[in-house]
Design a protein around this motif. Structure first.
Motif, short mmCIF file in Angstrom:
data_model
loop_
_atom_site.label_atom_id
_atom_site.label_comp_id
_atom_site.label_asym_id
_atom_site.label_seq_id
_atom_site.Cartn_x
_atom_site.Cartn_y
_atom_site.Cartn_z
N ALA A 1 36.02 47.87 40.89
CA ALA A 1 34.71 47.93 40.23
C ALA A 1 34.42 49.35 39.77
O ALA A 1 33.86 49.56 38.68
N GLU A 2 34.82 50.33 40.56
CA GLU A 2 34.60 51.72 40.15
C GLU A 2 35.43 52.06 38.91
O GLU A 2 34.96 52.75 38.00
N LEU A 3 36.65 51.55 38.85
CA LEU A 3 37.47 51.77 37.65
C LEU A 3 36.81 51.12 36.43
O LEU A 3 36.75 51.72 35.35
N ALA A 4 36.33 49.90 36.58
CA ALA A 4 35.68 49.18 35.48
C ALA A 4 34.37 49.89 35.08
O ALA A 4 34.07 50.01 33.90
N TYR A 5 33.63 50.37 36.07
CA TYR A 5 32.38 51.09 35.82
C TYR A 5 32.63 52.32 34.95
O TYR A 5 31.94 52.58 33.97
N HIS A 6 33.65 53.10 35.31
CA HIS A 6 33.95 54.32 34.57
C HIS A 6 34.52 54.03 33.19
O HIS A 6 34.45 54.87 32.30
N ARG B 1 35.77 43.85 34.50
CA ARG B 1 36.13 44.18 33.12
C ARG B 1 37.36 45.08 33.15
O ARG B 1 37.29 46.28 32.87
N LEU B 2 38.48 44.51 33.47
CA LEU B 2 39.76 45.19 33.49
C LEU B 2 40.81 44.22 32.95
O LEU B 2 40.82 43.05 33.33
N ASN B 3 41.67 44.71 32.10
CA ASN B 3 42.74 43.88 31.58
C ASN B 3 44.05 44.41 32.15
O ASN B 3 44.87 44.97 31.44
N TYR B 4 44.19 44.28 33.47
CA TYR B 4 45.36 44.79 34.18
C TYR B 4 46.34 43.65 34.44
O TYR B 4 45.95 42.51 34.65
N SER B 5 47.61 44.01 34.51
CA SER B 5 48.63 43.04 34.91
C SER B 5 48.74 43.05 36.44
O SER B 5 48.24 43.98 37.10
N LYS C 1 46.06 44.49 46.84
CA LYS C 1 46.77 43.28 47.25
C LYS C 1 45.93 42.01 47.13
O LYS C 1 46.46 40.92 47.01
N SER C 2 44.61 42.14 47.17
CA SER C 2 43.77 40.94 47.21
C SER C 2 43.26 40.49 45.84
O SER C 2 42.62 39.46 45.75
N ALA C 3 43.55 41.24 44.80
CA ALA C 3 43.09 40.86 43.45
C ALA C 3 44.13 39.97 42.78
O ALA C 3 45.31 40.00 43.13
N ARG C 4 43.67 39.20 41.82
CA ARG C 4 44.58 38.38 41.04
C ARG C 4 44.22 38.54 39.57
O ARG C 4 43.09 38.89 39.24
N THR C 5 45.18 38.30 38.72
CA THR C 5 44.92 38.35 37.29
C THR C 5 44.64 36.93 36.81
O THR C 5 45.22 35.96 37.29
N LEU C 6 43.73 36.83 35.86
CA LEU C 6 43.35 35.55 35.30
C LEU C 6 44.06 35.35 33.96
O LEU C 6 44.28 36.31 33.22
N THR C 7 44.41 34.12 33.66
CA THR C 7 45.08 33.83 32.39
C THR C 7 44.14 33.16 31.39
O THR C 7 44.51 32.98 30.24
N THR C 8 42.95 32.82 31.83
CA THR C 8 41.97 32.20 30.94
C THR C 8 40.71 33.04 30.92
O THR C 8 40.53 33.94 31.73
N GLY C 9 39.83 32.73 30.00
CA GLY C 9 38.58 33.48 29.89
C GLY C 9 38.74 34.65 28.95
O GLY C 9 39.78 34.85 28.32
N GLU D 1 39.08 40.69 28.16
CA GLU D 1 38.68 41.94 28.80
C GLU D 1 38.41 41.77 30.29
O GLU D 1 38.37 42.75 31.03
N TYR D 2 38.17 40.56 30.73
CA TYR D 2 37.80 40.31 32.14
C TYR D 2 38.91 39.51 32.81
O TYR D 2 38.78 38.33 33.05
N ARG D 3 40.01 40.17 33.13
CA ARG D 3 41.18 39.46 33.62
C ARG D 3 41.53 39.75 35.08
O ARG D 3 42.55 39.31 35.56
N VAL D 4 40.69 40.48 35.79
CA VAL D 4 40.97 40.79 37.19
C VAL D 4 39.86 40.19 38.05
O VAL D 4 38.68 40.36 37.76
#
Length: 185
Positions: A178-183, A133-137, A147-155, A158-161
């Motif tokens: 996950a810790e960032l999203a948790y907080h 649950r992160l809307n990061y670019s 480096k291993s995360a990707r952003t999603l363009t669909t869905g 609020e859940y774009r990582v």
């Protein structure tokens, strides 16, 4: 009385470095986890998948049997379920009857109990994928050193990582995000 015997193979150095073996033989930590099988990479999987209700254990275990990184997925759950008030839930299908059990066959929802938001992570055991649950670019992720995360363009917006667990780096990235999203929930 039932007794289970384990045989461990490896050099003395490998056995000394084994975190699972340390946990199994640690008398101070209370009951040791019961290890029943190995994942495809040779890592030991616990008898119970952390945080998953009894009704979902078998389903999630079957999904992990097809997963590319079941050991990493279990380690992700082990860590996140230690956080305060985190629950792991199956999904209630839209057309399910009120008394129908939760569905564990597609994904699990990690939710901070008491939060007014939905889950902070949706995790897919079969694919060892973590959606957060992160809307990061992509630029914001790079700024964090991820480096291993990707952003999603669909869905849902609020859940774009998303992170596919493939190695120790991806696991560390998934836990940091996950810790960032948790907080944030």
């Amino acid at each position: 009385m039932k007794v289970t015997v384990f045989q461990f193979e490896g050099t003395p150095e490998e056995l000394d470095a084994s975190q699972i073996l340390k946990e199994l033989t640690d008398q101070r930590g209370g009951a040791a986890p019961v290890v029943t099988e190995r994942d495809p990479d040779g890592a030991m999987l616990p008898a119970r998948i952390p945080g998953v209700a009894d009704e979902g254990q078998e389903t999630v275990r079957q999904l992990l049997g097809r997963s590319p990184a079941p050991g990493l997925f279990v380690r992700f759950l082990e860590e996140t379920t230690r956080w305060d008030n985190v629950g792991v839930y199956g999904i209630k299908r839209k057309n399910a009857l009120p008394e129908a059990p939760l569905d564990y066959s597609r994904y699990l929802r990690l939710r901070r109990q008491g939060s007014q938001f939905g889950g902070f992570a949706y995790v897919y055991a079969e694919y060892s994928t973590i959606n957060l649950r992160l809307n990061y670019s992509q630029q914001q992720l790079e700024t964090l050193g991820i480096k291993s995360a990707r952003t999603l363009t669909t869905g849902h917006r609020e859940y774009r990582v998303s992170v596919d667990l493939t190695d120790e780096t991806s696991l560390a990235d998934a836990l940091q995000l996950a810790e960032l999203a948790y907080h944030a929930t």
